[in-house]
Design an enzyme around this catalytic site. Structure first.
Site, PDB file in Angstrom:
ATOM      1  N   GLU A   1     -11.923   6.993  16.259  1.00  0.00           N
ATOM      2  CA  GLU A   1     -11.426   5.823  16.974  1.00  0.00           C
ATOM      3  C   GLU A   1      -9.950   6.021  17.294  1.00  0.00           C
ATOM      4  O   GLU A   1      -9.249   6.746  16.577  1.00  0.00           O
ATOM      5  CB  GLU A   1     -11.596   4.542  16.137  1.00  0.00           C
ATOM      6  CG  GLU A   1     -13.045   4.083  15.953  1.00  0.00           C
ATOM      7  CD  GLU A   1     -13.681   3.610  17.251  1.00  0.00           C
ATOM      8  OE1 GLU A   1     -12.964   3.063  18.108  1.00  0.00           O
ATOM      9  OE2 GLU A   1     -14.900   3.782  17.390  1.00  0.00           O
TER      10      GLU A   1
ATOM     11  N   HIS B   1      -1.704  -9.634  -0.539  1.00  0.00           N
ATOM     12  CA  HIS B   1      -2.201  -8.883  -1.684  1.00  0.00           C
ATOM     13  C   HIS B   1      -2.108  -9.746  -2.931  1.00  0.00           C
ATOM     14  O   HIS B   1      -1.378 -10.743  -2.964  1.00  0.00           O
ATOM     15  CB  HIS B   1      -1.356  -7.620  -1.900  1.00  0.00           C
ATOM     16  CG  HIS B   1      -1.428  -6.660  -0.760  1.00  0.00           C
ATOM     17  ND1 HIS B   1      -0.557  -5.601  -0.618  1.00  0.00           N
ATOM     18  CD2 HIS B   1      -2.264  -6.589   0.299  1.00  0.00           C
ATOM     19  CE1 HIS B   1      -0.857  -4.915   0.464  1.00  0.00           C
ATOM     20  NE2 HIS B   1      -1.885  -5.498   1.041  1.00  0.00           N
TER      21      HIS B   1
ATOM     22  N   GLU C   1     -10.681   7.086   1.045  1.00  0.00           N
ATOM     23  CA  GLU C   1     -10.167   5.721   1.066  1.00  0.00           C
ATOM     24  C   GLU C   1     -11.116   4.793   1.820  1.00  0.00           C
ATOM     25  O   GLU C   1     -11.517   5.075   2.943  1.00  0.00           O
ATOM     26  CB  GLU C   1      -8.784   5.661   1.728  1.00  0.00           C
ATOM     27  CG  GLU C   1      -8.218   4.241   1.753  1.00  0.00           C
ATOM     28  CD  GLU C   1      -6.802   4.179   2.280  1.00  0.00           C
ATOM     29  OE1 GLU C   1      -6.298   5.225   2.740  1.00  0.00           O
ATOM     30  OE2 GLU C   1      -6.204   3.097   2.240  1.00  0.00           O
TER      31      GLU C   1
ATOM     32  N   ASP D   1      -9.394  -3.868   2.672  1.00  0.00           N
ATOM     33  CA  ASP D   1      -8.089  -4.511   2.762  1.00  0.00           C
ATOM     34  C   ASP D   1      -7.957  -5.318   4.056  1.00  0.00           C
ATOM     35  O   ASP D   1      -7.489  -6.464   4.044  1.00  0.00           O
ATOM     36  CB  ASP D   1      -7.010  -3.430   2.697  1.00  0.00           C
ATOM     37  CG  ASP D   1      -5.602  -3.987   2.803  1.00  0.00           C
ATOM     38  OD1 ASP D   1      -5.160  -4.635   1.841  1.00  0.00           O
ATOM     39  OD2 ASP D   1      -4.941  -3.754   3.825  1.00  0.00           O
TER      40      ASP D   1
ATOM     41  N   SER E   1       0.798  -1.224   0.000  1.00  0.00           N
ATOM     42  CA  SER E   1       0.000   0.000   0.000  1.00  0.00           C
ATOM     43  C   SER E   1       0.832   1.275   0.000  1.00  0.00           C
ATOM     44  O   SER E   1       0.362   2.318  -0.456  1.00  0.00           O
ATOM     45  CB  SER E   1      -0.942   0.000   1.216  1.00  0.00           C
ATOM     46  OG  SER E   1      -1.875  -1.053   1.114  1.00  0.00           O
TER      47      SER E   1
ATOM     48  N   HIS F   1      -7.260  -9.365   4.496  1.00  0.00           N
ATOM     49  CA  HIS F   1      -6.073  -9.863   5.212  1.00  0.00           C
ATOM     50  C   HIS F   1      -6.473 -10.831   6.324  1.00  0.00           C
ATOM     51  O   HIS F   1      -5.763 -11.807   6.594  1.00  0.00           O
ATOM     52  CB  HIS F   1      -5.281  -8.705   5.819  1.00  0.00           C
ATOM     53  CG  HIS F   1      -4.361  -8.023   4.862  1.00  0.00           C
ATOM     54  ND1 HIS F   1      -3.458  -8.704   4.078  1.00  0.00           N
ATOM     55  CD2 HIS F   1      -4.190  -6.699   4.565  1.00  0.00           C
ATOM     56  CE1 HIS F   1      -2.780  -7.843   3.336  1.00  0.00           C
ATOM     57  NE2 HIS F   1      -3.207  -6.619   3.611  1.00  0.00           N
TER      58      HIS F   1
ATOM     59  N   HIS G   1      -4.386  -2.109  -4.925  1.00  0.00           N
ATOM     60  CA  HIS G   1      -3.964  -3.471  -5.261  1.00  0.00           C
ATOM     61  C   HIS G   1      -5.145  -4.405  -5.066  1.00  0.00           C
ATOM     62  O   HIS G   1      -6.187  -4.016  -4.536  1.00  0.00           O
ATOM     63  CB  HIS G   1      -2.786  -3.919  -4.386  1.00  0.00           C
ATOM     64  CG  HIS G   1      -3.075  -3.775  -2.911  1.00  0.00           C
ATOM     65  ND1 HIS G   1      -3.943  -4.602  -2.232  1.00  0.00           N
ATOM     66  CD2 HIS G   1      -2.622  -2.877  -2.004  1.00  0.00           C
ATOM     67  CE1 HIS G   1      -4.015  -4.223  -0.971  1.00  0.00           C
ATOM     68  NE2 HIS G   1      -3.229  -3.177  -0.803  1.00  0.00           N
TER      69      HIS G   1
END
Length: 462
Positions: free
Chosen positions: A230, A392, A271, A276, A115, A280, A318
Site C-alpha cells: 500500500e 495510549h 508488528e 493501535d 511508540s 486511536h 503500550h
C-alpha cells in the site's frame, strides 16, 4: 430472588435465565468435576515444566502495537465467537506461551509512553524520552544539537529483517505514479528510488507490491524480500483485498520460509501495527479484528519453527484507554451491550474508551444504542472525554515467551529488559560470552552420556 430455568440445547449449551435475560453456559462447566480435571491438568503441566537452557538459534519478536491486556482478553473472546463458541473459554496462540511477565512501558520523561520511545526500549535496551527514536534520554526532542553522540543501537543490529508491509510512497520519487492507485505518487523530494538502491545492494533480492507477485516468490531462490503493498499503511484486516494484499499471517509465513534457510539462524520482528490505529480511531472492532489476525500470525509461526531452538516473544509497546467490562452474561458479543441500563435509563456497550472521538454527550445527554449498531464496522465506542484521537494507556503490558531461555521473562520488568534477555538467549552482542550450548550440541552430548552409561552398565554385568 430471581428464578432460574435451564434448557438443554443440542446437548452442549444451557440457557440460564435471570430476570428475563439469558446467558449461554456450556453444560459441562456446571459440574465441579469439569473444573477439578481442568485444574489437575494445568497443575500437571506446571509441574512438568523445565526451563530450556539451550542457546536460541532463532529469535522472533511479535509486537502488538497498542495491544494492552484488555485488548488481549477481548480479542480472545472475539476469536472464539468468530468460531461459533461462547468465546470466554477460547485460547489464543499467545496464551499457550508458558512464560509470562509484565512490562513497564513509561518513558524517561513521561508517564504515558509513545511508540518511538518504546521502540527504543524494546529494540535497543535503553529507555528514552517521549517522541524520540534510537536516542538516549540525554537527547532532547526540541534540541537538535543534543542528538549527536546520544544515538543508541539495536542490541539485535546484526540481524537482517525481512521487509513486508506498507509505506510504498516513501520509497519512490514524487513524480513516480503508484502502480496500484493512479492518484498516488511517491513522496521523496530527492529523486531517489530507494527500492532500486536496495535491490542493487543485495543478491537474490526481490521487490513485490501485490499478492500475485508475492505468492510467486520462490523462497528457495530468494534471500531478501521487500513487499510494499500500500502507498501508506497496510489496510485493516476488515478492509483488506485478499486478491491484492497478503495477510499478516501470509507475510510471516513467507518471511520464515526465506529466513530459516540461514544455518546460523535468524531474527524476525513482526508488528501488528493497526491494533493501535483502530484504538486511536475509537473503533474497537477494527482494533480487535487486527489483534485476532496478529494471533493467527503467531500461531502460523509456531507451526513453521521449533520451540527447541526458537525463542518467540509476544508483547506490546503500550496499552490504550480501552476498557472491557460492564454487565454481560456468558457468550455476550464482545461488541455487545450490557444487560442492565445505565443511570440515565439507556443502554451502554461493554467495550468503552476513556477518551477519544466517541464522546457523544450533547446537552447533558448521550444517545441510546443497541447491539446491532454497536457491532457495525464504523461504530465509535462511547468515550468519557472528547478528543479527536484516543490516547495510549499508562499501565503495564504483558510479555509472553516460549523457547530457549524463555524463563528469563518473569515478574515485572522494565520494557528495556526485553532485548537484553533476547540477546543473551542467542549469545549475541553484548552477551557473546553467555556460554549456552546449541540445542543440537547438547542433544549429542546427552546421547553420548546415555551411551556411556549403558556401556558402563553392560561392562559391570559382564
Amino acid at each position: 430472588m430471581a428464578t432460574q430455568q435451564t434448557l438443554l440445547i443440542i446437548g452442549i449449551f444451557v440457557l440460564a435465565g435471570f430476570d428475563g435475560c439469558f446467558s449461554v453456559i456450556p453444560e459441562e462447566e456446571q459440574h465441579p468435576n469439569f473444573w477439578y480435571v481442568k485444574g489437575k491438568e494445568a497443575l500437571h503441566t506446571s509441574l512438568s515444566m523445565k526451563p530450556n537452557l539451550h542457546r536460541a538459534k532463532n529469535l522472533i519478536l511479535f509486537l502488538g502495537d497498542g495491544m494492552g491486556i484488555s485488548t488481549v482478553t477481548a480479542a480472545r473472546i472475539m476469536k472464539g465467537q468468530m468460531e461459533g463458541k461462547t468465546g470466554e473459554e477460547s485460547v489464543l496462540a499467545m496464551d499457550t506461551f508458558p512464560h509470562l511477565a509484565l512490562s513497564k512501558t513509561y518513558n524517561v520523561d513521561q508517564q504515558m509512553p509513545d511508540s518511538a520511545a518504546t521502540a527504543t526500549a524494546y529494540h535497543c535496551g535503553v529507555k528514552a524520552n517521549y517522541g524520540t527514536l534510537g536516542l538516549s534520554a540525554a537527547a532532547r526532542r526540541k534540541d537538535c544539537s543534543s542528538v549527536k553522540g546520544n544515538e543508541v543501537k539495536s542490541i539485535l543490529h546484526q540481524a537482517k529483517m525481512v521487509i513486508l508491509g506498507g509505506g510504498r510512497q516513501y520509497m519512490f520519487p514524487n513524480e513516480t505514479v503508484d502502480p496500484e492507485y493512479s492518484t498516488f505518487t511517491g513522496s521523496r523530494q530527492d529523486k531517489t528510488n530507494l527500492v532500486d538502491v536496495w535491490l542493487r545492494s543485495k543478491n537474490n533480492a526481490k521487490y513485490v507490491w501485490n499478492k500475485k507477485d508475492f505468492d510467486a516468490v520462490k523462497e528457495g531462490n530468494t534471500d531478501y524480500l521487500m513487499g510494499l503493498f500500500e502507498p501508506k499503511d497496510t489496510r485493516y484486516e476488515l478492509e483488506r483485498d485478499p486478491s491484492m494484499d497478503p495477510s499478516l499471517t501470509e507475510m510471516v509465513e513467507k518471511a520464515i520460509k526465506i529466513l530459516r534457510k540461514n544455518s546460523k539462524g535468524f531474527y524476525l520482528f513482526v508488528e501488528g501495527g493497526r491494533i493501535d490505529h483502530g484504538h486511536h480511531a475509537g473503533q474497537a472492532k477494527y482494533a480487535l479484528t487486527e489483534a485476532v489476525e496478529f494471533d493467527r500470525a503467531i500461531a502460523r509461526a509456531a507451526e513453521l519453527t521449533s520451540e527447541l531452538d526458537t525463542l518467540s516473544v509476544v508483547t506490546a509497546d503500550h496499552s490504550h484507554v480501552f476498557s472491557f467490562g460492564g454487565y454481560s452474561y456468558r457468550g455476550n458479543p464482545v461488541l455487545g451491550v450490557s444487560y442492565s441500563k445505565a443511570e440515565d435509563g439507556k443502554s451502554f456497550t461493554n467495550a468503552l474508551y476513556g477518551n477519544g472521538p466517541g464522546y457523544q454527550i450533547a446537552n447533558g445527554t448521550r444517545p441510546d444504542m443497541n447491539a446491532t449498531s454497536s457491532s457495525s464496522d464504523e461504530y465509535l465506542q462511547q468515550a468519557a472525554v472528547p478528543l479527536d484521537s484516543e490516547t495510549h494507556g499508562s499501565e503495564d503490558v504483558a510479555i509472553f515467551a516460549k523457547g530457549p531461555m524463555a524463563h528469563l521473562f518473569h515478574g515485572v520488568q522494565e520494557q528495556s529488559y526485553i532485548p537484553h534477555a533476547m540477546a543473551y538467549a542467542a549469545c549475541i552482542e553484548p552477551y557473546t560470552d553467555c556460554q549456552l550450548e546449541n540445542y543440537g550440541v547438547c542433544t549429542k552430548f546427552s546421547l553420548a552420556v546415555l551411551l556411556l552409561s549403558l556401556l558402563s552398565s553392560l561392562t559391570t554385568l559382564m
